[in-house]
Design an enzyme around this catalytic site. Structure first.
Site, short mmCIF file in Angstrom:
data_model
loop_
_atom_site.label_atom_id
_atom_site.label_comp_id
_atom_site.label_asym_id
_atom_site.label_seq_id
_atom_site.Cartn_x
_atom_site.Cartn_y
_atom_site.Cartn_z
N GLU A 233 -2.89 -4.79 -3.05
CA GLU A 233 -3.38 -5.74 -4.07
C GLU A 233 -3.46 -5.07 -5.44
O GLU A 233 -3.09 -5.66 -6.46
CB GLU A 233 -4.77 -6.26 -3.68
CG GLU A 233 -4.81 -7.05 -2.39
CD GLU A 233 -5.12 -6.17 -1.17
OE1 GLU A 233 -4.64 -5.02 -1.13
OE2 GLU A 233 -5.81 -6.65 -0.27
N CYS B 106 -10.52 -3.74 -4.07
CA CYS B 106 -9.52 -4.71 -4.51
C CYS B 106 -10.19 -6.00 -4.98
O CYS B 106 -9.75 -6.62 -5.95
CB CYS B 106 -8.52 -4.99 -3.40
SG CYS B 106 -7.40 -3.59 -3.15
N ASN C 200 0.84 -1.20 0.00
CA ASN C 200 0.00 0.00 0.00
C ASN C 200 0.88 1.25 0.00
O ASN C 200 1.95 1.29 0.63
CB ASN C 200 -1.01 -0.01 1.14
CG ASN C 200 -0.44 -0.24 2.52
OD1 ASN C 200 0.63 -0.81 2.66
ND2 ASN C 200 -1.15 0.19 3.53
N CYS D 78 -10.03 -5.37 0.67
CA CYS D 78 -11.17 -4.44 0.64
C CYS D 78 -12.03 -4.69 -0.59
O CYS D 78 -11.65 -5.40 -1.53
CB CYS D 78 -10.68 -2.99 0.69
SG CYS D 78 -10.18 -2.33 -0.92
N CYS E 60 -4.17 0.50 -2.47
CA CYS E 60 -3.96 -0.74 -1.72
C CYS E 60 -2.88 -1.61 -2.37
O CYS E 60 -2.66 -1.55 -3.59
CB CYS E 60 -5.24 -1.56 -1.67
SG CYS E 60 -6.58 -0.81 -0.75
N GLU F 23 0.28 5.22 0.63
CA GLU F 23 -0.69 6.21 1.11
C GLU F 23 -0.30 7.61 0.67
O GLU F 23 0.79 7.85 0.13
CB GLU F 23 -0.80 6.09 2.63
CG GLU F 23 -1.34 4.72 3.04
CD GLU F 23 -1.58 4.57 4.53
OE1 GLU F 23 -1.11 5.42 5.32
OE2 GLU F 23 -2.24 3.57 4.91
N1 THU Z 1 -5.27 -1.65 2.47
C1 THU Z 1 -4.70 -2.46 1.52
O1 THU Z 1 -3.56 -2.21 1.10
N2 THU Z 1 -5.40 -3.51 1.09
C2 THU Z 1 -6.66 -3.84 1.51
O2 THU Z 1 -7.28 -4.73 0.94
C3 THU Z 1 -7.22 -3.16 2.68
C4 THU Z 1 -6.60 -1.85 3.01
C5 THU Z 1 -4.53 -0.48 2.93
C6 THU Z 1 -5.13 0.83 2.52
C7 THU Z 1 -4.57 1.76 3.59
O3 THU Z 1 -3.28 2.15 3.16
C8 THU Z 1 -4.43 0.86 4.81
O4 THU Z 1 -4.47 -0.48 4.33
C9 THU Z 1 -5.51 1.08 5.84
O5 THU Z 1 -6.77 1.03 5.26
#
Ligand code: THU
Length: 131
Positions: free
Chosen positions: A56, A88, A43, A85, A54, A45
């Site tokens: 994935e 994804c 991920n 999520c 994310c 941000e």
């Molecule tokens: N996140 C992912 O990388 N993948 C997911 O399927 C769920 C959430 C990340 C997004 C954000 O950077 C952090 O996790 C918290 O939501």
């Protein structure tokens, strides 16, 4: 072919590269292509939170950019075995509907599922075909 355990190890390593200064929830993903290549994602941000992406989707979009379109499996690693999520899942259904998914915690304990199980009755390109 790579074992599930090996793919999870790659996801754990990718998680170390996460850029997650806001959530402090690093996520790693390791995507196994049909030609046995592993493509990593983490991920990434942003101070404008909605610009975050994310792990994935980083892996899947990077794979497409590398000319890969056939995927066997993806491992996802978080601190506590959090599930992918909804966005994804939708991208998984688009690009790798037959993938096996391994969901791991930070210790490498994982469970096995599938895209079909994570997102049943998904909206796909088949829905866009005109009658
Ligand atoms: N996140 C992912 O990388 N993948 C997911 O399927 C769920 C959430 C990340 C997004 C954000 O950077 C952090 O996790 C918290 O939501």
């Amino acid at each position: 072919m790579l074992s599930a355990e090996q793919l999870v190890e790659h996801a754990l390593a990718a998680r170390q590269r996460a850029y997650a200064p806001y959530s402090h929830y690093p996520v790693g993903a390791a995507l196994l292509t049909a030609d046995n290549v592993v493509i990593l994602g983490c991920n990434v941000e942003n101070a404008s939170y909605g610009a975050s992406i994310c792990a994935e989707r980083v892996a899947l979009t990077a794979a497409v950019a590398q000319g890969k379109h056939a995927f066997m499996a993806m491992a996802v690693a978080t601190q506590n075995g959090g599930s992918p999520c909804g966005i994804c899942r939708q991208v998984m259904a688009e690009l790798g509907p037959a993938m096996v998914i391994y969901i791991s915690d930070e210790a490498g304990h994982f469970r096995t599922t599938s895209v079909a199980e994570l997102l049943p009755d998904s909206f796909t390109q088949a829905n866009l075909v005109r009658p």
